[in-house]
Design a protein around this motif. Structure first.
Motif: not given
Ligand SMILES: Cc1cc2nc3c(=O)[nH]c(=O)nc-3n(C[C@H](O)[C@H](O)[C@H](O)COP(=O)(O)OP(=O)(O)OC[C@H]3O[C@@H](n4cnc5c(N)ncnc54)[C@H](O)[C@@H]3O)c2cc1C
Length: 428
Positions: A88-95, A97-105, A146-155
Motif C-alpha cells: 500500500f505504502e509503495k503504491q499510494l504513499g503513507f497517508d 496507506a493509512r486510510i486503507c489500514f484504518d478501513v481494516a480497523e 512495529k508495523e502495527l504500532e506505526k499504524f496506531g495499534v497499541d494493543s
C-alpha cells in the motif's frame, strides 16, 4: 465457478442457528435499484448498507447463504492485510496507506456494531496469537508488531516461549505476538444474521439462483440461469474466488486457491481449555499457514494446506489429521468430525481489488485469506460509493493489480509459486 467437489458438510452448516426467510425464485422482481451477486460477507454487507440507505435490493447466490468462503473459513478476525502494509505504502504513499489500514480497523468495529444492532448470536471472542513456527520467526513477529504500532495499534505484545507455554497446550511454537484486538467467531452465523438484517430492512435474497450473465453500461441488468432478466441501476459483483467467467476482464485478477479445514468432535470444556487456555485464535508464522481456534461448543477448528492446482486430497480429514497431531499430539484419540474445503480469492499483490467496470458494475474481491473483516468492510464501501460517498472507494480503486497468467499457464505458474513458498518454510 461452482466447484461442487468441496461440498462436504461443514461444522458451520451443522451448527447454524437459524433459518433465514429468503424469497422464492418465482417472485424475482423485474427491476430493483441494485442487484447483488453473491451472498457472502461482501454481498450481504453491501446489501445491508444499501437497504439501510433506502435502496431496493435483490441478492442472488447460486448456493445457500454463505455457500462460498464465508461459510467455510477459519472464522479468524485478523488485523490489516495478509501481505502487510508495504505494498500500500509503495503504491499510494503513507497517508492513503493509512486510510486503507484504518478501513481494516473500522471493519472490526463494523462487525461489533452489527452484532449489537441486529442481535447476531455468533460466538465472538477477542484475542489472537501469531505463533512462531521457528525461533528465527520471532524477529519477523517483532517487525510485524512495529508495523502495527506505526499504524496506531497499541494493543500487542511479544510473548516468550515460556509465556506462550502458559497459554497453549503445544510444544510446537517458540513464542508469539499477542494481539488483543483481533479474534474469532462463527462466520456462518454472523452471515445469517446479516442476511436476516437485509430482509428485515426490505431486501430480498434468492438462494440457489445462479446468475448466468450481466450487462453493465447505462441500462444494467442481469440474466438468471432460468432465463429471467432483472433490470437495475447498479450491480454489485461479490463472487470472489467463485467468480468464474461471469464478468469478462475481472477473473484474471483473482485466483481461487483451495484451503482445508477440520473440526474435531466436541472435546468438553476442560480438554478444549487445555489446548488454548484464553481462547484466542491462533495462526502460525509460516508462508503456508496453519490456523486454529476453539469453537463455542468446545471443538478444535483447524485449517491449513493450500492447493493452487485445483486437485484436492481424496480424504480431507485424513490429510489434515497429521497437521493437527503435529501441534496437538494429545488429540490422537479424537475424531475429526467435519472436514471441508473452500476457495480463497487471491490477487497477484495480495491486496484487495475493488473498483467499477463498465460504468455500473461495482466489485470487490481478492481479500487473499483475510476477508472475514475486509469483505464486510469493502462491501459497505461499495454501497457507500453507489450512494455517492466515494472517498474510501477511490483510494482502493487506485491500487494497480497485475493479471495472473491466463490459459494453460494459469495453474502451473501458481503451483510453482506455491512450491517456492513451501521450500521457504522448510529452509527458514
Ligand atoms: C478454507 C478457508 C479459510 C479461510 N479462513 C479465513 C480466516 O480465518 N480469516 C479470514 O479473514 N479469512 C478467511 N478466509 C477468507 C474469507 O472467508 C473470504 O475472504 C470471505 O469470506 C470472502 O467473502 P465474499 O463474500 O467476498 O465471497 P464468498 O463468501 O466466497 O461468496 C461468493 C458467493 O458468490 C456466489 N456466486 C458466484 N458466482 C455466482 C453466480 N454466477 N450466481 C450467483 N452466485 C454466485 C457463490 O455461490 C458464493 O456464495 C478463508 C477462506 C477459506 C476458503
Amino acid at each position: 465457478m461452482t466447484d461442487r467437489s468441496l461440498d462436504q458438510p461443514t461444522y458451520y452448516a451443522a451448527t447454524a442457528n437459524r433459518q433465514v426467510a429468503t424469497s422464492d425464485v418465482s417472485t424475482v422482481p423485474d427491476k430493483v435499484d441494485v442487484c447483488v451477486i453473491g451472498a457472502g460477507f461482501t454481498g450481504l454487507s453491501a446489501a445491508l448498507e444499501l437497504t439501510l440507505k433506502g435502496r431496493t435490493v435483490a441478492v442472488f447466490d447460486s448456493g445457500p447463504i454463505g455457500w462460498g468462503a464465508t461459510g467455510r473459513n477459519g472464522g479468524q478476525i485478523c488485523t490489516g492485510y495478509s501481505p502487510g502494509m508495504e505494498g500500500f505504502e509503495k503504491q499510494l504513499g503513507f497517508d492513503d496507506a493509512r486510510i486503507c489500514f484504518d478501513v481494516a480497523e473500522q471493519g472490526k468495529r463494523l462487525i461489533e456494531a452489527r452484532i449489537e444492532a441486529h442481535g447476531i448470536d455468533c460466538d465472538l471472542v477477542w484475542g489472537f496469537l501469531h505463533a512462531a513456527a521457528r525461533p528465527s520467526h520471532m524477529t519477523g513477529l517483532a517487525e510485524h508488531m512495529k508495523e502495527l504500532e506505526k499504524f496506531g495499534v497499541d494493543s500487542c505484545s511479544l510473548l516468550s516461549s515460556e509465556e506462550l507455554a502458559q497459554k497453549l497446550g503445544s510444544k510446537a511454537y517458540h513464542g508469539a505476538l499477542l494481539e488483543r484486538d483481533a479474534g474469532h467467531f462463527h462466520s456462518l452465523n454472523y452471515a445469517l444474521g446479516l442476511a436476516d438484517a437485509v430482509i428485515a430492512n426490505g431486501g430480498r435474497i434468492f438462494e440457489n439462483t445462479t446468475v448466468a450473465s450481466v450487462e453493465g453500461g447505462s441500462s444494467p441488468s442481469l440474466k438468471l440461469q432460468s432465463g429471467k432478466s432483472v433490470a437495475c441501476d447498479q450491480l454489485v459483483v461479490a463472487c470472489n474466488a467463485y467468480l468464474g467467467e461471469l464478468v469478462p476482464g475481472l477473473n484474471h485478477r483473482v485466483m481461487p486457491v483451495a484451503s482445508y479445514v477440520v473440526a474435531t468432535e466436541p472435546l468438553g470444556a476442560e480438554r478444549a481449555g487445555n489446548l488454548i487456555r484464553d481462547n484466542e485464535a491462533v495462526c502460525d508464522s509460516n508462508y503456508v499457514v496453519d490456523y486454529f481456534r476453539l469453537t463455542g461448543d468446545d471443538r478444535l477448528l483447524f485449517g491449513g494446506r493450500c492447493s493452487y492446482s485445483g486437485i484436492h486430497p481424496r480424504d480431507l480429514g485424513a490429510s489434515m489429521r497429521p497437521r493437527v497431531l503435529r501441534i496437538f499430539p494429545q488429540l490422537v484419540d479424537v475424531k475429526m468430525q467435519y472436514a471441508w474445503g473452500g476457495h480463497i480469492g487471491i490477487t497477484h499483490n495480495r491486496l484487495p481489488n475493488m473498483g467499477r467496470s463498465d460504468g455500473s458494475i461495482y466489485y470487490a474481491h481478492g481479500f487473499s485469506g483475510q476477508g472475514v473483516v475486509l469483505a464486510g468492510m469493502l462491501g459497505k464501501i461499495l454501497a457507500d460509493a453507489i450512494c455517492g460517498d466515494t472517498d474510501q472507494f477511490d483510494v482502493f480503486a487506485r491500487i494497480r493489480h497485475l493479471p495472473f497468467p491466463g490459459g494453460v499457464l494459469r495453474r502451473p505458474a501458481l503451483t510453482l509459486g506455491m512450491l517456492y513458498y513451501r521450500i521457504k518454510d522448510l529452509l527458514s
